[in-house]
Design a protein around this motif. Structure first.
Motif, PDB file in Angstrom:
ATOM      1  N   ALA A   1       0.804  -1.218   0.000  1.00 16.28           N
ATOM      2  CA  ALA A   1       0.000   0.000   0.000  1.00 16.28           C
ATOM      3  C   ALA A   1       0.840   1.273   0.000  1.00 16.28           C
ATOM      4  O   ALA A   1       0.365   2.311  -0.466  1.00 16.28           O
ATOM      5  CB  ALA A   1      -0.930   0.014   1.214  1.00 16.28           C
ATOM      6  N   LEU A   2       2.067   1.211   0.533  1.00 20.99           N
ATOM      7  CA  LEU A   2       2.909   2.403   0.647  1.00 20.99           C
ATOM      8  C   LEU A   2       4.230   2.170  -0.069  1.00 20.99           C
ATOM      9  O   LEU A   2       4.769   1.057  -0.060  1.00 20.99           O
ATOM     10  CB  LEU A   2       3.185   2.736   2.115  1.00 20.99           C
ATOM     11  N   THR A   3       4.779   3.231  -0.635  1.00 18.48           N
ATOM     12  CA  THR A   3       6.104   3.146  -1.230  1.00 18.48           C
ATOM     13  C   THR A   3       7.155   3.078  -0.128  1.00 18.48           C
ATOM     14  O   THR A   3       6.891   3.401   1.033  1.00 18.48           O
ATOM     15  CB  THR A   3       6.385   4.368  -2.119  1.00 18.48           C
ATOM     16  N   GLY A   4       8.352   2.684  -0.495  1.00 21.12           N
ATOM     17  CA  GLY A   4       9.436   2.648   0.472  1.00 21.12           C
ATOM     18  C   GLY A   4       9.720   4.021   1.051  1.00 21.12           C
ATOM     19  O   GLY A   4      10.005   4.162   2.246  1.00 21.12           O
ATOM     20  N   GLU A   5       9.630   5.056   0.225  1.00 19.46           N
ATOM     21  CA  GLU A   5       9.875   6.415   0.710  1.00 19.46           C
ATOM     22  C   GLU A   5       8.807   6.841   1.711  1.00 19.46           C
ATOM     23  O   GLU A   5       9.123   7.480   2.731  1.00 19.46           O
ATOM     24  CB  GLU A   5       9.921   7.393  -0.468  1.00 19.46           C
ATOM     25  N   GLN A   6       7.565   6.501   1.461  1.00 21.61           N
ATOM     26  CA  GLN A   6       6.512   6.815   2.431  1.00 21.61           C
ATOM     27  C   GLN A   6       6.758   6.113   3.764  1.00 21.61           C
ATOM     28  O   GLN A   6       6.599   6.716   4.835  1.00 21.61           O
ATOM     29  CB  GLN A   6       5.146   6.405   1.873  1.00 21.61           C
ATOM     30  N   GLN A   7       7.166   4.867   3.703  1.00 19.73           N
ATOM     31  CA  GLN A   7       7.427   4.133   4.940  1.00 19.73           C
ATOM     32  C   GLN A   7       8.624   4.708   5.679  1.00 19.73           C
ATOM     33  O   GLN A   7       8.629   4.775   6.913  1.00 19.73           O
ATOM     34  CB  GLN A   7       7.636   2.653   4.623  1.00 19.73           C
ATOM     35  N   ARG A   8       9.650   5.131   4.942  1.00 23.27           N
ATOM     36  CA  ARG A   8      10.819   5.733   5.592  1.00 23.27           C
ATOM     37  C   ARG A   8      10.424   7.027   6.311  1.00 23.27           C
ATOM     38  O   ARG A   8      10.879   7.285   7.427  1.00 23.27           O
ATOM     39  CB  ARG A   8      11.913   6.004   4.563  1.00 23.27           C
ATOM     40  N   ARG A   9       9.607   7.823   5.687  1.00 22.86           N
ATOM     41  CA  ARG A   9       9.201   9.080   6.328  1.00 22.86           C
ATOM     42  C   ARG A   9       8.334   8.818   7.560  1.00 22.86           C
ATOM     43  O   ARG A   9       8.432   9.541   8.556  1.00 22.86           O
ATOM     44  CB  ARG A   9       8.443   9.952   5.325  1.00 22.86           C
ATOM     45  N   LEU A  10       7.499   7.820   7.500  1.00 21.53           N
ATOM     46  CA  LEU A  10       6.666   7.491   8.656  1.00 21.53           C
ATOM     47  C   LEU A  10       7.490   6.935   9.806  1.00 21.53           C
ATOM     48  O   LEU A  10       7.128   7.090  10.972  1.00 21.53           O
ATOM     49  CB  LEU A  10       5.584   6.481   8.250  1.00 21.53           C
ATOM     50  N   ASP A  11       8.594   6.257   9.490  1.00 20.69           N
ATOM     51  CA  ASP A  11       9.447   5.687  10.525  1.00 20.69           C
ATOM     52  C   ASP A  11      10.438   6.695  11.088  1.00 20.69           C
ATOM     53  O   ASP A  11      11.083   6.427  12.106  1.00 20.69           O
ATOM     54  CB  ASP A  11      10.222   4.482   9.966  1.00 20.69           C
ATOM     55  N   ALA A  12      10.598   7.828  10.420  1.00 15.82           N
ATOM     56  CA  ALA A  12      11.578   8.822  10.869  1.00 15.82           C
ATOM     57  C   ALA A  12      11.126   9.464  12.173  1.00 15.82           C
ATOM     58  O   ALA A  12       9.950   9.452  12.537  1.00 15.82           O
ATOM     59  CB  ALA A  12      11.778   9.883   9.795  1.00 15.82           C
ATOM     60  N   LEU A  13      12.092  10.036  12.897  1.00 17.50           N
ATOM     61  CA  LEU A  13      11.779  10.690  14.159  1.00 17.50           C
ATOM     62  C   LEU A  13      10.956  11.953  13.945  1.00 17.50           C
ATOM     63  O   LEU A  13      10.104  12.298  14.762  1.00 17.50           O
ATOM     64  CB  LEU A  13      13.080  11.020  14.905  1.00 17.50           C
ATOM     65  N   ASP A  14      11.201  12.673  12.865  1.00 21.49           N
ATOM     66  CA  ASP A  14      10.425  13.872  12.549  1.00 21.49           C
ATOM     67  C   ASP A  14       9.101  13.467  11.910  1.00 21.49           C
ATOM     68  O   ASP A  14       9.070  12.697  10.948  1.00 21.49           O
ATOM     69  CB  ASP A  14      11.206  14.770  11.592  1.00 21.49           C
ATOM     70  N   ARG A  15       8.014  13.992  12.438  1.00 21.94           N
ATOM     71  CA  ARG A  15       6.689  13.601  11.969  1.00 21.94           C
ATOM     72  C   ARG A  15       6.421  14.227  10.603  1.00 21.94           C
ATOM     73  O   ARG A  15       6.535  15.444  10.429  1.00 21.94           O
ATOM     74  CB  ARG A  15       5.648  14.047  12.985  1.00 21.94           C
ATOM     75  N   PRO A  16       6.026  13.443   9.592  1.00 23.80           N
ATOM     76  CA  PRO A  16       5.781  14.012   8.265  1.00 23.80           C
ATOM     77  C   PRO A  16       4.391  14.633   8.169  1.00 23.80           C
ATOM     78  O   PRO A  16       3.480  14.286   8.925  1.00 23.80           O
ATOM     79  CB  PRO A  16       5.894  12.791   7.344  1.00 23.80           C
ATOM     80  N   ALA A  17       4.232  15.533   7.237  1.00 19.45           N
ATOM     81  CA  ALA A  17       2.926  16.119   6.957  1.00 19.45           C
ATOM     82  C   ALA A  17       2.136  15.179   6.060  1.00 19.45           C
ATOM     83  O   ALA A  17       2.691  14.529   5.166  1.00 19.45           O
ATOM     84  CB  ALA A  17       3.086  17.483   6.290  1.00 19.45           C
ATOM     85  N   ALA A  18       0.831  15.113   6.273  1.00 11.47           N
ATOM     86  CA  ALA A  18      -0.010  14.214   5.483  1.00 11.47           C
ATOM     87  C   ALA A  18       0.060  14.569   4.000  1.00 11.47           C
ATOM     88  O   ALA A  18       0.098  13.684   3.141  1.00 11.47           O
ATOM     89  CB  ALA A  18      -1.453  14.285   5.988  1.00 11.47           C
ATOM     90  N   ALA A  19       0.092  15.863   3.689  1.00 12.38           N
ATOM     91  CA  ALA A  19       0.129  16.280   2.287  1.00 12.38           C
ATOM     92  C   ALA A  19       1.409  15.801   1.597  1.00 12.38           C
ATOM     93  O   ALA A  19       1.383  15.431   0.415  1.00 12.38           O
ATOM     94  CB  ALA A  19       0.010  17.797   2.189  1.00 12.38           C
ATOM     95  N   ASP A  20       2.527  15.810   2.324  1.00 18.38           N
ATOM     96  CA  ASP A  20       3.784  15.351   1.733  1.00 18.38           C
ATOM     97  C   ASP A  20       3.734  13.849   1.448  1.00 18.38           C
ATOM     98  O   ASP A  20       4.284  13.377   0.442  1.00 18.38           O
ATOM     99  CB  ASP A  20       4.947  15.663   2.675  1.00 18.38           C
TER     100      ASP A  20
END
Length: 990
Positions: free
Chosen positions: A693-712
């Protein structure tokens, strides 16, 4: 034909699907052990169950969860039976095959049918506590007559426990709990000599229905029968269901055969599909509500830990007693007022204050690193001038996270408040605050519950708006072919758990749908258990369409609080009939969208025309998730190349929000944990989990310490053309029907895996070259004369002694890092050896790297520069494969709170190598890896792990995270992030 096997007269003249034939060939219906078969919706479970019953031949009972599913069984059975009178749906007129609902045999007697069992259980508890049987009985009788409310409460509490453990109770006692009509039906089934019991959608058998089935089986066995129980389900229940799950497995045992969804798609019996995720952030009003709650929490925490017992608790956490503590003089309680904050314990005479405080600080972090880290952060925040704060590393002096503060508050309440009878008011206040944030505090400890953050994120108004955006996207691609189903938890629900600033549910979702500019012209209907509604602008046309589908007059009425919506109703027509009518209207193209609840549309509703699902539910069990996906996977005769899109809408807190919680993201992970799909970055693979369901880049951003924006995150979602998805599923092509678990790697080919590799390689290469020059010079001196021979020999010996270890370390590391697949293979060797030493995998397990053949042998995707390959193990069971992949994922993932860290490209076997690498790393960040927890904590195993790493991969240093000095290392490890590239546990289907 013998009357004992009447179903052997039945005939099936059709063509079996490949996986159906595999099931029939792979199971034994002649024995008495239960058969447990998992197959997805649309795979032909009904026919499969009937064929199994026919093969056994004996009289059969089919139990189904709904009347609709029961009737489907009876209809299919009549096509196989020798005569129509051999099939019945009437419990009073049993036939060779009788199809009934679970409810027909499970009606309980009275308001609390388990009261007698609960009373008996209470007696046993009293006897276990030392009372005699007579004394226990008298005590309960006195309680019942003297305090009936307390007695009723105790009976109710134990009855709830019994409902979860019914499969282990006495069958005769369970029969007594049933309604007389249900008992009479079971007696008729026994007398009818039923010998095969087919349980459809058997994942429902987690609690009450399992009681009834267990009682029925017990009665058949008591009558001398040896019944065969056949359990059929689309997906397994979760082990998280605890005792109820144990009851389920006790009745049906392990899975005998599982038909995976990809096999059914590949054979052309289910539609190909894609999983998508839409991320949203709650509305400004919703965030403001939670911000106010966060402020209230901050005030309570500061007041709790500012002075007195709360402040002392922080010091006690960070200064635990040593094994032989020295006595400490305390001030006279009667003459000295209590200080705002107790200083650290006074030093023993033989040790300095610094030594004692630091030793105790180290012990605190060694015993409970996370707890000590939270206490240090809290102490630094509320008492920055306390002497103990100066002893903490600078990185520990930070505000605590929300989760740290809540758990610290709960620990304080248990350790300091609960034992103090005079502090009951404070205990109640802390409990109430923790409950507001989703923690239940009892005398047994702290546990997570549903909280306002979870409630708000799960039911955010932003999700309704996202559903409109999804429909716009899908209509842009599908045009008039769009047929969508939006599913919510309830028709309407309010502020039960807090977190909502207005009603949520299907009614609100439909209201948004009818007013949003992107979807207002779509012909939609809302169908719940209590109401059916349409947009007012479409009321006349849809009222006529529903009237024709229902073959009944339909009345319309305006909705008082929403003029854009009109309610429709038909006298004597219930919600189930409206649901069937909606399927007909969707199929005929008179409806575009249906909004409904999980109770009506989550299971048993078939509409092959539906091609888009929008999942707004908060239930994440495998059973509910798979059943919901089954609504879109049916083949559509009007669209032979149908491809379904299944959307999950997930809410995230904005990056600037004062709270840090991701309950909806965790729900997303649970929902997809058991789902198969095309890998988002590598659609040639069919995988299970979030990677579909998610690309590798999306998963990396979700796992990062900095919270990603939903739009990004949404910007990274690309809607794949349906024809491309259909081609990638390779419908009709052969398959192995084999599952494999490995570690899937996707990385930038131009970058080294470890960010320290280039400077470490350069440092060792320069030293090797320099020492080589010295060696050549020494050789030149040796041939220049006697004096030169002596000096040259000494220089050569020195250069050799120093240079050989450096050159060996350099060459060994270069071989290991020659290519990424080779590096990961070597790391796999080290991990497998460690797991073998820990006794977690067998001695025949070996790592192997698989490089996609389509990438020209190098795993390289030329247009993107992304290198992909997979690290698997051979000679391993599926459980061992999963353990290895998890260990590799833990090793290469971003560092969280490990107990041990491995610093790569540091240390080394030689002092010179260690010195060179220390100089190379002194100004730039180091690379740290979390040592997998599965290898255990034995010193010998850890030493061997480090030795293997240095032998196969390169120099390294092991750090144990057990003291305050470790905070700096841990902070650096967290800050520097994961290894370059993405490594994910991949469950593949071939």
């Amino acid at each position: 034909m013998s009357p004992q096997v009447p179903l052997r007269r039945w005939r099936f003249d059709g063509q079996l699907r490949h996986y159906q034939a595999d099931v029939l060939d792979g199971v034994d219906v002649t024995g008495t052990e239960p058969l447990h078969i998992v197959a997805p919706p649309g795979s032909g479970k009904t026919l499969l169950g009937l064929l199994l019953a026919m093969r056994r031949g004996t009289r059969a009972l089919v139990l189904a969860p709904t009347v609709t599913i029961r009737d489907q069984w009876a209809e299919t059975a009549r096509t196989l039976a020798a005569g129509p009178d051999e099939v019945s749906i009437d419990g009073d007129a049993l036939r060779d095959l009788s199809a009934l609902t679970y409810q027909a045999v499970s009606v309980l007697d009275g308001d609390n049918p388990l009261a007698a069992l609960a009373h008996d259980r209470w007696l046993r508890e009293l006897e276990a506590d030392g009372r005699s049987e007579r004394a226990a009985s008298e005590w309960l009788d006195d309680l019942r007559s003297g305090n009936s409310r307390a007695y009723a409460s105790g009976i109710a509490r134990r009855s709830r426990t019994l409902r979860r453990r019914i499969a282990q109770e006495d069958p005769d006692a369970l029969m007594r709990a049933l309604h007389p009509r249900a008992r009479a039906l079971i007696e008729r089934l026994v007398a009818h000599r039923v010998d095969t019991i087919v349980l459809d959608e058997c994942h429902h058998l987690l609690d009450h229905w399992a009681l009834v089935v267990a009682a029925l089986v017990a009665q058949l066995r008591a009558a001398g029968r040896s019944p065969l129980v056949i359990g059929l389900t689309a997906t397994l229940p979760s082990p998280d269901d605890g005792t109820a799950y144990d009851n389920y497995t006790a009745l049906l045992g392990d899975v005998d055969h599982e038909v995976p969804v990809p096999a059914v798609v590949r054979e052309g019996n289910l539609a190909p599909y894609r999983e998508y995720v839409r991320f949203v952030e709650p509305t400004a009003d919703e965030v403001a509500f939670l911000s106010g709650a966060a402020t209230a929490l901050a005030v309570l925490i500061r007041a709790t830990f500012a002075r007195g017992a709360g402040a002392d608790h922080l010091v006690d956490v960070l200064q635990p007693p040593l094994p032989h503590p020295e006595p400490v003089d305390e001030p006279d309680a009667e003459t000295s007022p209590p200080p705002a904050l107790r200083p650290p314990p006074a030093r023993p005479e033989e040790a300095s204050t610094s030594d004692t405080a630091d030793i105790r600080l180290s012990r605190a972090f060694a015993d409970d690193f996370a707890g000590a880290e939270a206490a240090a952060a809290m102490l630094s925040t509320v008492h920055p001038d306390h002497p103990l704060v100066a002893r903490l590393p600078a990185l520990a002096r930070r505000p605590p996270t929300t989760d740290e503060a809540l758990r610290l508050l709960g620990r304080f309440a248990l350790d300091r408040v609960l034992p103090d009878a005079s502090a009951r008011e404070q205990w109640d206040r802390i409990r109430a605050t923790l409950a507001d944030f989703g923690f239940s505090l009892t005398d047994r400890g702290l546990r997570r519950t549903r909280d306002p953050i979870d409630t708000m994120l799960a039911s955010s108004l932003a999700k309704d708006r996202a559903a409109c955006d999804i429909l716009r996207l899908e209509r842009d691609h599908l045009g008039p072919r769009l047929r969508a189903l939006i599913v919510t938890d309830f028709s309407e629900h309010g502020n039960r758990h807090g977190g909502l600033i207005g009603p949520a549910g299907a009614v609100r979702t439909f209201g948004v749908l009818t007013t949003d500019a992107a979807t207002a012209d779509l012909r939609g209907a809302l169908i719940t258990g209590s109401t059916t509604r349409v947009a007012t602008r479409h009321a006349d046309a849809l009222a006529g369409a529903f009237s024709a589908a229902l073959d009944a007059a339909v009345m319309t009425a305006p909705v008082a609080d929403d003029p854009g919506v009109t309610e429709i109703a038909a006298p004597g027509v219930g919600a189930a009939t409206f649901v069937r009518a909606a399927a007909a209207l969707l199929t005929r193209g008179e409806l575009d969208v249906v909004v409904g609840t999980r109770g009506l549309f989550g299971e048993g509703w078939d509409c092959p025309a539906v091609n888009t699902l929008i999942d707004l539910t908060s239930v994440a069990t495998p059973a509910a998730t798979q059943q919901l996906r089954g609504r879109t996977l049916r083949l559509d005769p009007a669209w032979p190349d149908k491809v379904a899109h299944n959307w999950t809408v997930t809410a995230l807190l904005p990056p600037a929000a004062p709270l840090h919680a991701v309950p909806d993201l965790e729900r997303l992970r649970r929902k997809h944990a058991r789902l198969w799909g095309l890998h988002r970055d590598d659609p040639g693979r069919i995988v299970r989990g979030l990677s579909s369901a998610l690309t590798g880049e999306q998963q990396r951003r979700l796992d990062a310490l900095d919270r990603p924006a939903a739009a990004d995150l949404d910007a990274l979602t690309v809607l794949i053309p349906r024809e491309h998805t259909h081609a990638m599923w390779r419908v009709g092509e052969p398959y192995d029907d084999r599952e494999e678990v490995g570690a899937l790697v996707a990385r930038r080919a131009a970058e080294p895996a470890f960010r320290t590799r280039r400077r470490a390689d350069a440092a060792l290469a320069r030293a090797t070259a320099a020492l080589g020059v010295v060696a050549v010079g020494a050789l030149a001196l040796m041939i220049s004369g006697p004096v030169g021979l002596a000096i040259g020999s000494a220089l050569l010996l020195s250069a050799t002694g120093v240079g050989v270890p450096v050159a060996v370390a350099w060459l060994s590391a270069r071989r290991a890092h020659a290519s990424a697949p080779e590096l990961y293979r070597r790391v796999g060797l080290v991990v497998v050896a460690a797991l073998q030493r820990a006794g977690r995998v067998g001695s025949d397990v070996r790592p192997k790297v698989i490089i996609p053949a389509t990438d020209g042998g190098g795993g390289m995707s030329p247009p993107t520069g992304i290198q992909r390959f997979e690290v698997v193990v051979t000679g391993a069971s599926l459980a061992e494969q999963r353990l290895f992949a998890s260990a590799m994922s833990e090793l290469f993932a971003a560092v969280r709170t490990p107990r041990r860290l491995l610093q790569v490209d540091a240390g080394g076997r030689s002092p010179v190598v260690r010195w060179l690498l220390a100089r190379a790393n002194r100004s730039d960040p180091s690379q740290f890896l979390a040592v997998p927890t599965a290898i255990g904590g034995r010193a010998a195993n850890l030493t061997a792990f480090v030795d293997d790493w240095q032998r196969h991969v390169g120099p390294c240093v092991l750090h144990v995270i057990d003291g305050p000095e470790s905070l700096a290392i841990l902070a650096e490890a967290r800050r520097t992030g994961a290894v370059d590239g993405d490594l994910a546990v991949a469950e593949r289907w071939h």
